[in-house]
Write a protein that holds these residues in place. Structure first.
Motif, PDB file in Angstrom:
ATOM      1  N   VAL B 157      50.139  75.613 105.988  1.00  0.00           N
ATOM      2  CA  VAL B 157      51.182  75.906 106.978  1.00  0.00           C
ATOM      3  C   VAL B 157      52.349  76.676 106.375  1.00  0.00           C
ATOM      4  O   VAL B 157      53.221  77.133 107.093  1.00  0.00           O
ATOM      5  CB  VAL B 157      51.782  74.636 107.628  1.00  0.00           C
ATOM      6  CG1 VAL B 157      50.822  74.036 108.592  1.00  0.00           C
ATOM      7  CG2 VAL B 157      52.247  73.643 106.596  1.00  0.00           C
ATOM      8  N   ILE B 192      60.534  66.691 112.792  1.00  0.00           N
ATOM      9  CA  ILE B 192      59.562  67.178 111.805  1.00  0.00           C
ATOM     10  C   ILE B 192      60.156  66.972 110.404  1.00  0.00           C
ATOM     11  O   ILE B 192      61.292  67.371 110.145  1.00  0.00           O
ATOM     12  CB  ILE B 192      59.250  68.678 112.036  1.00  0.00           C
ATOM     13  CG1 ILE B 192      58.573  68.900 113.377  1.00  0.00           C
ATOM     14  CG2 ILE B 192      58.410  69.243 110.894  1.00  0.00           C
ATOM     15  CD1 ILE B 192      57.138  68.430 113.456  1.00  0.00           C
ATOM     16  N   ASN B 197      56.431  72.940 106.911  1.00  0.00           N
ATOM     17  CA  ASN B 197      56.096  73.267 108.284  1.00  0.00           C
ATOM     18  C   ASN B 197      57.350  73.623 109.080  1.00  0.00           C
ATOM     19  O   ASN B 197      57.732  72.938 110.017  1.00  0.00           O
ATOM     20  CB  ASN B 197      55.369  72.074 108.919  1.00  0.00           C
ATOM     21  CG  ASN B 197      54.673  72.447 110.192  1.00  0.00           C
ATOM     22  OD1 ASN B 197      54.798  73.587 110.644  1.00  0.00           O
ATOM     23  ND2 ASN B 197      53.978  71.514 110.776  1.00  0.00           N
ATOM     24  N   GLY B 199      57.908  76.251 110.949  1.00  0.00           N
ATOM     25  CA  GLY B 199      57.632  76.808 112.264  1.00  0.00           C
ATOM     26  C   GLY B 199      57.682  75.735 113.340  1.00  0.00           C
ATOM     27  O   GLY B 199      58.309  75.899 114.386  1.00  0.00           O
ATOM     28  N   ALA B 200      57.056  74.591 113.051  1.00  0.00           N
ATOM     29  CA  ALA B 200      57.046  73.491 114.018  1.00  0.00           C
ATOM     30  C   ALA B 200      58.437  72.901 114.189  1.00  0.00           C
ATOM     31  O   ALA B 200      58.801  72.428 115.265  1.00  0.00           O
ATOM     32  CB  ALA B 200      56.071  72.410 113.557  1.00  0.00           C
ATOM     33  N   ALA B 201      59.239  72.924 113.114  1.00  0.00           N
ATOM     34  CA  ALA B 201      60.594  72.377 113.208  1.00  0.00           C
ATOM     35  C   ALA B 201      61.499  73.271 114.054  1.00  0.00           C
ATOM     36  O   ALA B 201      62.406  72.787 114.728  1.00  0.00           O
ATOM     37  CB  ALA B 201      61.184  72.206 111.806  1.00  0.00           C
ATOM     38  N   ALA B 203      60.436  75.651 116.429  1.00  0.00           N
ATOM     39  CA  ALA B 203      59.927  76.038 117.749  1.00  0.00           C
ATOM     40  C   ALA B 203      60.675  75.377 118.920  1.00  0.00           C
ATOM     41  O   ALA B 203      61.006  76.063 119.888  1.00  0.00           O
ATOM     42  CB  ALA B 203      58.427  75.773 117.832  1.00  0.00           C
ATOM     43  N   PRO B 204      60.981  74.064 118.849  1.00  0.00           N
ATOM     44  CA  PRO B 204      61.714  73.465 119.974  1.00  0.00           C
ATOM     45  C   PRO B 204      63.095  74.098 120.177  1.00  0.00           C
ATOM     46  O   PRO B 204      63.523  74.289 121.315  1.00  0.00           O
ATOM     47  CB  PRO B 204      61.852  71.991 119.578  1.00  0.00           C
ATOM     48  CG  PRO B 204      60.772  71.745 118.605  1.00  0.00           C
ATOM     49  CD  PRO B 204      60.593  73.026 117.864  1.00  0.00           C
ATOM     50  N   LEU B 235      51.692  79.319 113.287  1.00  0.00           N
ATOM     51  CA  LEU B 235      51.679  78.006 113.937  1.00  0.00           C
ATOM     52  C   LEU B 235      52.872  77.845 114.874  1.00  0.00           C
ATOM     53  O   LEU B 235      52.718  77.426 116.027  1.00  0.00           O
ATOM     54  CB  LEU B 235      51.701  76.906 112.866  1.00  0.00           C
ATOM     55  CG  LEU B 235      51.735  75.475 113.388  1.00  0.00           C
ATOM     56  CD1 LEU B 235      50.426  75.105 114.038  1.00  0.00           C
ATOM     57  CD2 LEU B 235      52.060  74.495 112.276  1.00  0.00           C
ATOM     58  N   GLU B 238      52.590  79.725 118.144  1.00  0.00           N
ATOM     59  CA  GLU B 238      51.628  79.066 119.049  1.00  0.00           C
ATOM     60  C   GLU B 238      52.270  77.856 119.729  1.00  0.00           C
ATOM     61  O   GLU B 238      52.085  77.612 120.925  1.00  0.00           O
ATOM     62  CB  GLU B 238      50.390  78.608 118.271  1.00  0.00           C
ATOM     63  CG  GLU B 238      49.385  79.721 118.035  1.00  0.00           C
ATOM     64  CD  GLU B 238      48.285  79.305 117.063  1.00  0.00           C
ATOM     65  OE1 GLU B 238      48.089  78.091 116.846  1.00  0.00           O
ATOM     66  OE2 GLU B 238      47.631  80.213 116.516  1.00  0.00           O
ATOM     67  N   ILE B 239      53.050  77.113 118.935  1.00  0.00           N
ATOM     68  CA  ILE B 239      53.738  75.943 119.492  1.00  0.00           C
ATOM     69  C   ILE B 239      54.743  76.384 120.546  1.00  0.00           C
ATOM     70  O   ILE B 239      54.846  75.780 121.616  1.00  0.00           O
ATOM     71  CB  ILE B 239      54.432  75.136 118.371  1.00  0.00           C
ATOM     72  CG1 ILE B 239      53.384  74.507 117.454  1.00  0.00           C
ATOM     73  CG2 ILE B 239      55.339  74.062 118.957  1.00  0.00           C
ATOM     74  CD1 ILE B 239      53.942  73.818 116.240  1.00  0.00           C
ATOM     75  N   CYS B 271      50.741  81.189 106.816  1.00  0.00           N
ATOM     76  CA  CYS B 271      51.207  81.237 108.206  1.00  0.00           C
ATOM     77  C   CYS B 271      52.127  82.420 108.486  1.00  0.00           C
ATOM     78  O   CYS B 271      52.667  82.539 109.574  1.00  0.00           O
ATOM     79  CB  CYS B 271      51.888  79.933 108.589  1.00  0.00           C
ATOM     80  SG  CYS B 271      50.813  78.852 109.554  1.00  0.00           S
TER      81      CYS B 271
END
Lengths: 152, 333
Positions: B157, B192, B197, B199-201, B203-204, B235, B238-239, B271
């Motif tokens: 990731v 997160i 990671n 990106g996931a942190a 995205a929101p 990632l 996409e999220i 990623c």
């Protein structure tokens, strides 16, 4: 939905989506490279015993370790070991060469902050915990050994 | 217009932009658009930190030159980077004879600095303001992660911090793409904790800013030729698409992510790209060019930032994210 519940659900969703490490190629590479390093160590050991028949087996082991540590430090310094590590992962971390790399790499990296505050202070940032646990557990084992021998 | 969106009455123009990148970035997908590609990561300096500083100086000077203004015409510098105490920007500012505002929004700094500069210019307090943002792979890596020579593997990731600096001159007068709106984002943390990671942190936070932007401006994704996020990566973007879909907004082909586009697949960046320099160099090269050519009429530029520090992470904190959006439109008489 409360915050804890939302975060839990989001983490679950992310974990399902996350790209995973492919286990078989990674394991295979780390296995054969790690094996090769061990084979190299054995080769050095045998060669030492052959060249210098007078040294004891135990000091031959010590010299072997020193040579392996030196080689890894050299390869780290010239920027080869990190590429090897990227390819082989655990195969290069587990043998003593990985330990050497973990001490040499911060030394190289933090050279720019000077000898005392850079190299000497940062040298053990990665290997420090290993040394602490190594020393502590060996002391503990020694203590147990001593106590057990008092009674037999 | 309400709350967190600002609509500029006089629409400040971007009259000059400059981008400088490292050798790896110079082999990526945007290689034909950058103004300058360095031959090596040190840029003739002794340390990577000094190299980053010199990149900022070069980018600022380059942007001013391209705007055809003189050094004395510049009233203010707004800049930021990733290092502790934003040293690269602040130390680079020593070389210039104009006031300096340091900003930090992690990788969202480019939009933050442009938005702040646009407000100052639009209000009429300043005439010409320079914005600059930079990051360097080697300095970021040693501040946030491990030494470069350590033989470890990067998790799938993880993203690659871009070595690059981007700068632009924002002005009341002159010709150039116009900044028409800016939406400031809230800090969002959805728990997160994995520092790889990001990106996931982020995205929101991006979804939140995007939703309030669309709501405040009464626009939809179709109103923009391009919606481009900063460095969510493969990632993360996409999220983001999933999160937007949950809110009833479909992001289509006009959505993309700088981090995802930056490197070619064979460059092994997993990623994608990240760092302040990622969206800063894309914005000040590729996107500016396309806006000047008229290929894009209106873009929504939304860099995202993960506001983490190693200390907070080691104390078990999760990663807060932030995202600021600006709308840039092609120049019209």
């Amino acid at each position: 939905m409360d915050i804890k519940e939302r975060n839990r659900a989001y983490n679950k969703y992310v974990n399902a989506k996350i790209p995973k490490t492919r286990p078989w190629p990674t394991l295979f590479n780390s296995f054969w490279v790690g094996g090769l390093i061990c084979l190299l160590g054995q080769g050095i050991n045998d060669l030492l015993l052959y060249l210098f028949p007078n040294i004891s087996e135990q000091s031959a082991w010590a010299y072997t370790l020193i040579i392996l540590i030196f080689l890894a430090a050299l390869l780290t310094g010239i920027g080869v070991y990190d590429k090897l590590g990227k390819f082989a992962g655990g195969g290069t971390i587990v043998p003593i060469t990985g330990f050497s790399n973990s001490i040499t790499s911060p030394s190289v990296e933090f050279k720019s902050e000077g000898i005392v505050y850079g190299i000497c202070v940062k040298m053990f940032t990665i290997a420090g915990p290993v040394i602490v646990f190594g020393v502590l557990s060996s002391a503990l084992v020694g203590l147990i050994y001593y106590i057990v021998y008092l009674f037999i | 217009m309400k709350y967190d969106t600002v609509k500029f009455r006089r629409q400040p123009k971007i009259i000059g932009s400059y981008s400088i990148v490292g050798p790896k970035e110079g082999k990526g997908n945007f290689k034909d658009y950058f103004d300058y590609i360095m031959k090596n990561d040190l840029f003739g300096e002794k340390t990577f930190e000094k190299a980053e500083r010199k990149m900022i100086e070069t980018a600022i000077t380059g942007a001013i030159q391209k705007s055809k203004l003189g050094m004395k015409d510049i009233n203010l510098l707004v800049a930021g980077d990733l290092l502790n105490q934003i040293i690269s920007s602040s130390y680079a500012a020593r070389a210039f004879d104009f006031p300096y505002l340091g900003v930090y929004g992690a990788c969202s700094t480019m939009a933050e600095s442009i938005a702040v500069a646009s407000i100052l210019v639009d209000a009429g307090y300043f005439e010409n303001v320079v914005c600059c943002t930079a990051s360097h792979f080697s300095t970021a890596e040693r501040q946030y992660r491990f030494p470069l020579e350590l033989g470890n593997q990067r998790p799938p990731v993880s993203q690659w911090t871009v070595t690059g600096a981007g700068s632009c001159v924002i002005s009341q007068k002159g010709k150039g793409p116009r900044i028409t709106m800016a939406t400031f984002g809230k800090v969002i943390d959805w728990g997160i904790v994995d520092v790889n990671n990001m990106g996931a942190a982020m995205a929101p936070a991006c979804a939140q800013t995007m939703l309030s932007h669309f709501e405040n401006t009464k626009t939809t994704p179709d109103d923009y030729d391009l919606i481009v996020t900063g460095d969510l990566g493969k990632l993360g973007s996409e999220i983001l698409i999933d999160l937007m879909e949950d809110n009833g907004i479909k992001l289509g082909l006009n959505y993309n992510d700088c981090g995802q586009m930056y490197f070619r697949r064979d460059q092994n960046t997993l990623c994608g790209a990240s760092g302040c320099g990622c969206c800063a160099t894309v914005f000040n090269s590729y996107l500016m060019k396309k806006l000047q050519d008229g290929q894009y009429k209106r873009i929504l530029f939304m860099p995202t930032g993960a506001l983490l520090s190693t200390t907070a992470t080691q104390q078990g904190e999760s990663i807060p994210g932030v995202c600021h959006a600006i709308v840039v439109e092609a120049y019209e008489e």
